[in-house]
Design an enzyme around this catalytic site. Structure first.
Site, PDB file in Angstrom:
ATOM      1  N   ILE A  55       0.817  -1.217   0.000  1.00  0.00           N
ATOM      2  CA  ILE A  55       0.000   0.000   0.000  1.00  0.00           C
ATOM      3  C   ILE A  55       0.847   1.262   0.000  1.00  0.00           C
ATOM      4  O   ILE A  55       0.342   2.341  -0.312  1.00  0.00           O
ATOM      5  CB  ILE A  55      -0.952   0.032   1.218  1.00  0.00           C
ATOM      6  CG1 ILE A  55      -0.148  -0.055   2.528  1.00  0.00           C
ATOM      7  CG2 ILE A  55      -1.967  -1.089   1.128  1.00  0.00           C
ATOM      8  CD1 ILE A  55      -1.012   0.073   3.769  1.00  0.00           C
ATOM      9  N   SER A  56       2.135   1.156   0.337  1.00  0.00           N
ATOM     10  CA  SER A  56       2.964   2.359   0.385  1.00  0.00           C
ATOM     11  C   SER A  56       4.425   1.963   0.321  1.00  0.00           C
ATOM     12  O   SER A  56       4.824   0.903   0.823  1.00  0.00           O
ATOM     13  CB  SER A  56       2.695   3.151   1.669  1.00  0.00           C
ATOM     14  OG  SER A  56       3.562   4.272   1.757  1.00  0.00           O
ATOM     15  N   THR A  57       5.215   2.817  -0.313  1.00  0.00           N
ATOM     16  CA  THR A  57       6.661   2.629  -0.373  1.00  0.00           C
ATOM     17  C   THR A  57       7.334   3.948  -0.017  1.00  0.00           C
ATOM     18  O   THR A  57       6.818   5.024  -0.316  1.00  0.00           O
ATOM     19  CB  THR A  57       7.113   2.200  -1.779  1.00  0.00           C
ATOM     20  OG1 THR A  57       6.727   3.191  -2.720  1.00  0.00           O
ATOM     21  CG2 THR A  57       6.522   0.853  -2.161  1.00  0.00           C
ATOM     22  N   GLY A  58       8.474   3.844   0.614  1.00  0.00           N
ATOM     23  CA  GLY A  58       9.216   5.031   1.013  1.00  0.00           C
ATOM     24  C   GLY A  58      10.706   4.783   0.921  1.00  0.00           C
ATOM     25  O   GLY A  58      11.165   3.733   0.460  1.00  0.00           O
ATOM     26  N   LYS A  59      11.459   5.777   1.381  1.00  0.00           N
ATOM     27  CA  LYS A  59      12.910   5.675   1.284  1.00  0.00           C
ATOM     28  C   LYS A  59      13.493   4.702   2.296  1.00  0.00           C
ATOM     29  O   LYS A  59      14.621   4.247   2.135  1.00  0.00           O
ATOM     30  CB  LYS A  59      13.546   7.050   1.481  1.00  0.00           C
ATOM     31  CG  LYS A  59      13.237   7.698   2.820  1.00  0.00           C
ATOM     32  CD  LYS A  59      13.822   9.086   2.908  1.00  0.00           C
ATOM     33  CE  LYS A  59      13.482   9.756   4.248  1.00  0.00           C
ATOM     34  NZ  LYS A  59      14.032  11.116   4.326  1.00  0.00           N
ATOM     35  N   GLU A  60      12.732   4.375   3.339  1.00  0.00           N
ATOM     36  CA  GLU A  60      13.258   3.511   4.380  1.00  0.00           C
ATOM     37  C   GLU A  60      12.494   2.211   4.536  1.00  0.00           C
ATOM     38  O   GLU A  60      13.005   1.277   5.158  1.00  0.00           O
ATOM     39  CB  GLU A  60      13.250   4.244   5.723  1.00  0.00           C
ATOM     40  CG  GLU A  60      11.854   4.598   6.206  1.00  0.00           C
ATOM     41  CD  GLU A  60      11.856   5.162   7.622  1.00  0.00           C
ATOM     42  OE1 GLU A  60      12.961   5.364   8.151  1.00  0.00           O
ATOM     43  OE2 GLU A  60      10.765   5.394   8.170  1.00  0.00           O
ATOM     44  N   VAL A  65       5.343  -0.798   3.077  1.00  0.00           N
ATOM     45  CA  VAL A  65       4.207  -1.088   3.947  1.00  0.00           C
ATOM     46  C   VAL A  65       3.225  -1.972   3.179  1.00  0.00           C
ATOM     47  O   VAL A  65       2.846  -1.650   2.038  1.00  0.00           O
ATOM     48  CB  VAL A  65       3.520   0.206   4.419  1.00  0.00           C
ATOM     49  CG1 VAL A  65       2.370  -0.130   5.366  1.00  0.00           C
ATOM     50  CG2 VAL A  65       4.518   1.118   5.110  1.00  0.00           C
ATOM     51  N   LYS A 100       4.996  -3.113   8.270  1.00  0.00           N
ATOM     52  CA  LYS A 100       6.065  -2.214   7.827  1.00  0.00           C
ATOM     53  C   LYS A 100       7.363  -2.994   7.780  1.00  0.00           C
ATOM     54  O   LYS A 100       7.883  -3.415   8.814  1.00  0.00           O
ATOM     55  CB  LYS A 100       6.183  -1.008   8.764  1.00  0.00           C
ATOM     56  CG  LYS A 100       7.106   0.081   8.254  1.00  0.00           C
ATOM     57  CD  LYS A 100       7.015   1.334   9.099  1.00  0.00           C
ATOM     58  CE  LYS A 100       7.847   2.462   8.508  1.00  0.00           C
ATOM     59  NZ  LYS A 100       7.735   3.724   9.289  1.00  0.00           N
ATOM     60  N   ASP A 148      10.721  14.574  11.675  1.00  0.00           N
ATOM     61  CA  ASP A 148      10.345  14.531  10.257  1.00  0.00           C
ATOM     62  C   ASP A 148       8.854  14.843  10.111  1.00  0.00           C
ATOM     63  O   ASP A 148       8.169  14.251   9.277  1.00  0.00           O
ATOM     64  CB  ASP A 148      10.676  13.164   9.652  1.00  0.00           C
ATOM     65  CG  ASP A 148      10.592  13.179   8.129  1.00  0.00           C
ATOM     66  OD1 ASP A 148      10.686  14.279   7.545  1.00  0.00           O
ATOM     67  OD2 ASP A 148      10.413  12.111   7.524  1.00  0.00           O
TER      68      ASP A 148
END
Length: 516
Positions: free
Chosen positions: A259-264, A267, A289, A405
């Site tokens: 459902i979500s991707t990020g730099k770290e 998910v 996560k 952040d």
């Protein structure tokens, strides 16, 4: 006169000059050849006449290459296979003749010509090669290896006088270096030197050797990264095994997808199952996560951990996988603090190495929108601003944390209120850069709400004083940040002198913070 014979007498030459009989405009002299009716009906005579007409009509046609032809006189033509082979050979000869005509037509008198030899149909009857011919690879000279093995004498040189040659001779060393290139890894392309007398100097050979070894180590590292690291929207085998165990144990019913991707991290959404213990309740929908291990884009995460007194003694920059586990543990502890303070945030379910299972903020696999993507009325936006201000004060005073952040990207709008997420980088105010992180959060929050039209939104300096409880009265941002750095320096000097984390700038009524 014979009734079956046909006879015609030649005409007699009339009087007159000889040139008149050879006049081109005169009637041609036709001579009748006497033949019998059986000869006229002969089939062989008809074929001969037809060949004469064809030769007269097409005198410049290239003749078909003549070769041995298998006729029915010496071969048994009752076999269908033999007939097929004979027909195929005839077709191939006609095809080759057509190719020759095309070559002659295209090339003409040009000095540069093309050839269709590669397209010809070759047969064993047309081949000129002999059975005694040997493969060229068996007879070609290999410059890398001597015909006879030569040994270097113990004295280190051969020859006498001016013809002396030592083992350090440039030509000898160059050929040996060229031969040594065959020992490089197969992945390292060194080219094909057969037929060329190559001589590599020691400097060039050593550079190639070092480059080959470095490329081999690099390919091994890349292979290790692909096998033992998480990438975008994917997990490594160890992470996949952890997820399988959660599903098999009944903790999770099923994992639906990303459902979500990020730099770290990445998910995933999952449906909760049943817990092994009665005191722990698993929510119906969960968010998994997975923190990226090796192929991550968050390169500077160490500065958030190494100066945090909770993880300082366990920090090791040389072991990335341990840092990632520590990073996941850090988020779990921060979420627990926020949940105990009553701040809207995901509820921690379980932590397994670098996999953190939390409650899902959303409904029916649809995550709650980020604050930057949602469209709110002016009243709702004003309500959201005061809620964020209250959460920042709670986070600083009750949880003793700085988000580090905080922005509209890490705040979700769900059920009419703001939810805080992504607190893995959150630090305590006594962190050497804690106040700098707080001022950066205040700038992000102030700029966002001022941009969306909240008139009551404070600027970053006023918001910083309201959250931290300080009373920094600087006229510009440069002097304001200078005072923040001075406060951080005071706290750092106190830590070095007394060896404990004591807040030198805590507001009245806040308890001191000691090392665990």
């Amino acid at each position: 006169m014979d009734p079956v014979g046909v006879a015609a007498a030649p005409p007699e030459a009339g009087p007159g000059p000889a040139w008149r009989n050879k006049c081109p405009w005169g009637a041609p002299n036709t001579t009748s050849i006497s033949c019998s009716l059986a000869d006229v009906m002969s089939e062989q005579l008809a074929k001969e006449l037809q060949l004469e007409e064809e030769n007269a009509a097409f005198p410049e046609v290239v003749a078909v290459a003549e070769g041995p032809f298998i006729t029915g006189e010496n071969v048994d033509t009752s076999s269908d296979l033999m007939l097929a082979q004979m027909l195929q050979m005839e077709f191939d000869r006609e095809y080759d003749a057509q190719l020759r005509r095309e070559e002659k037509k295209i090339n003409g008198d040009s000095k540069v010509s093309i050839s269709f030899e590669n397209y010809r149909k070759l047969h064993p009857y047309d081949s000129d090669s002999s059975e005694d011919e040997v493969d060229w690879q068996d007879t070609r000279h290999d410059p890398y290896r001597a015909d006879k093995p030569t040994t270097t004498p113990r004295k280190g040189f051969i020859g006498k006088g001016k013809d002396i040659t030592t083992k350090h001779d440039e030509v000898v060393c160059g050929r040996k270096n060229t031969a040594r290139m065959e020992n490089f890894a197969p992945e390292f392309q060194v080219g094909d030197g057969i037929g060329m007398d190559l001589k590599l100097s020691n400097q060039v050979f050593n550079a190639l050797k070092q480059h080959a070894y470095s490329e081999e180590r690099r390919s091994a590292r890349l292979h290790e990264k692909k096998e033992h690291s998480t990438a975008e929207k994917a997990v490594d085998p160890k992470t996949r095994l952890l997820l399988y165990k959660m599903v098999n144990s009944g903790m999770l019913e099923t994992i639906t997808g990303c459902i979500s991707t990020g730099k770290e991290s990445v998910v995933f959404h999952a449906y909760g199952g049943k817990s092994a213990t009665e005191d722990k309740v698993i929510p119906p929908e969960c968010a998994i996560k997975v923190f990226k291990t090796t192929l991550n884009e968050f390169k500077n995460r160490d500065k958030y951990i190494k100066d945090d007194y909770r993880f300082k003694d366990r920090f090791s920059k040389l072991n990335p996988r341990k840092i990632i586990r520590m990073w996941a543990e850090k988020e779990m502890h921060n979420l627990t603090r926020m949940q105990n303070a009553g701040i809207p945030c995901p509820q921690v379910v379980i932590l397994k190495k670098h996999v953190l299972v939390m409650s899902f903020i959303g409904q029916d696999q649809v995550p709650a929108p980020k604050l930057k993507d949602v469209t709110l009325s002016s009243e709702d936006m004003k309500k959201a601003y005061y809620q964020v201000l209250n959460m920042m004060q709670q986070l600083y005073k009750e949880c003793n944390l700085v988000h580090a952040d905080m922005s509209e990207y890490n705040m979700l709008w769900h059920d009419g209120k703001v939810w805080l997420i992504d607190v893995s980088q959150s630090v305590e105010p006594t962190h050497p850069h804690g106040l700098e992180f707080l001022f950066r959060d205040c700038r992000n929050v102030s700029q966002f709400f001022q941009k969306v039209g909240v008139a009551e939104a404070l600027n970053e300096r006023e918001l910083f004083n309201a959250v931290s409880g300080f009373n920094i009265t600087a006229d510009n941002e440069v002097d304001f940040q200078a005072e923040i750095e001075a406060l951080e320096k005071m706290n750092e000097d106190h830590v070095q002198n007394h060896g404990k984390k004591l807040s030198m700038f805590s507001s009245d009524g806040d308890p001191p913070i000691y090392d665990e």
